[in-house]
Write an enzyme that holds these catalytic residues in place. Structure first.
Site, short mmCIF file in Angstrom:
data_model
loop_
_atom_site.label_atom_id
_atom_site.label_comp_id
_atom_site.label_asym_id
_atom_site.label_seq_id
_atom_site.Cartn_x
_atom_site.Cartn_y
_atom_site.Cartn_z
N ARG A 1 -98.09 -76.34 -2.87
CA ARG A 1 -98.65 -75.13 -3.46
C ARG A 1 -99.66 -75.43 -4.57
O ARG A 1 -100.46 -74.57 -4.94
CB ARG A 1 -97.52 -74.27 -4.02
CG ARG A 1 -97.93 -72.94 -4.63
CD ARG A 1 -98.43 -71.98 -3.56
NE ARG A 1 -98.78 -70.68 -4.10
CZ ARG A 1 -99.94 -70.39 -4.70
NH1 ARG A 1 -100.86 -71.33 -4.85
NH2 ARG A 1 -100.18 -69.17 -5.13
N TYR A 2 -99.62 -76.63 -5.12
CA TYR A 2 -100.48 -76.98 -6.25
C TYR A 2 -101.96 -76.99 -5.84
O TYR A 2 -102.27 -77.24 -4.68
CB TYR A 2 -100.10 -78.35 -6.79
CG TYR A 2 -98.78 -78.42 -7.51
CD1 TYR A 2 -98.13 -77.28 -7.95
CD2 TYR A 2 -98.16 -79.65 -7.74
CE1 TYR A 2 -96.91 -77.37 -8.61
CE2 TYR A 2 -96.94 -79.74 -8.40
CZ TYR A 2 -96.32 -78.59 -8.83
OH TYR A 2 -95.12 -78.67 -9.48
N PRO A 3 -102.86 -76.70 -6.85
CA PRO A 3 -102.68 -76.74 -8.29
C PRO A 3 -102.04 -75.47 -8.86
O PRO A 3 -102.24 -74.37 -8.34
CB PRO A 3 -104.10 -76.90 -8.83
CG PRO A 3 -104.95 -76.23 -7.79
CD PRO A 3 -104.29 -76.54 -6.49
N GLY B 1 -102.92 -76.53 -1.74
CA GLY B 1 -103.10 -77.79 -1.05
C GLY B 1 -104.15 -78.70 -1.64
O GLY B 1 -104.24 -79.88 -1.26
#
Length: 222
Positions: free
Chosen positions: A97-99, A108
């Site tokens: 899920r990042y950032p 992604g």
């Protein structure tokens, strides 16, 4: 008589750093007369520890990457990764899920940056990533369902440019999915060779205990 204790007669000497911190510092008596280069810092070899009850040895410090791709651009992110590696940090943590703080247009991105940096270095580091967070506005593209876990691991491996991760975790609890479904899916991820170990993040102790109890009853790997 002054109620305040007298200061030390020699106030020029800096306070020695606590031996609790593994940093050796060389300094001279009067810092005000020393050029900046006179202060020299050296870091000893990074300590390692077992990951939980597993046989996997990881660096005591794990580099979190949740700002890569939003708060930190790729060049800065790579510099951070390089410096962490030079300091002996060989344990990297990320999530699909990042950032942090981004929207669906950025999900992604962190794994993609880490994946490009990993080229030629994959066997030099231990990589951990996580799933559960929403990846799009599709209702099935989030959570700890079997579908999302199996889709998420494939997406993470593609972005990280590797065929396995060392640690795959549920990022947080999913109250809408039965824990047995999530545990079976994680077990399949390990059996497929896509992750070496599985775990969880941001779970309360009672939730971890419940998951471990269900794992034993289901006869799944720890």
């Amino acid at each position: 008589t002054s109620p305040h204790p007298k200061a030390s007669a020699d106030t020029r000497n800096p306070v020695r750093p606590s031996t609790r911190y593994s940093m050796a510092v060389s300094y001279i008596t009067d810092r005000s007369l020393a050029p900046a280069r006179a202060l020299r810092y050296s870091l000893p070899r990074m300590r390692h520890a077992r990951l939980g009850r597993t046989g996997l040895s990881v660096s005591r410090l794990c580099l979190g990457t949740m700002t890569f791709g939003l708060q930190c651009d790729e060049a800065t992110s790579r510099d951070i990764l390089d410096r962490a590696g030079a300091g002996g940090i060989t344990f990297l943590g990320t999530a699909h899920r990042y950032p942090l703080g981004g929207g669906f247009e950025t999900v992604g991105r962190t794994e993609e940056i880490v994946g490009r940096w990993l080229e030629g270095r994959r066997h030099d580091v231990v990589v951990a990533t996580k799933c559960v967070g929403a990846m799009s506005d599709r209702r099935w593209d989030r959570g700890a369902s079997r579908k999302h876990i199996l889709d998420a691991i494939d997406g993470s491996l593609r972005r990280l440019r590797t065929d396995y991760v060392d640690l795959y975790q549920l990022h947080h609890p999913d109250p809408e999915t039965p824990i047995d479904e999530s545990l079976r899916a994680l077990d399949d991820v390990v059996r497929a060779g896509k992750a070496r170990y599985v775990g969880c993040s941001n779970y309360h102790p009672y939730q971890v205990a419940r998951a471990l109890r269900r794992r034993r009853l289901l006869g799944l790997g720890r």
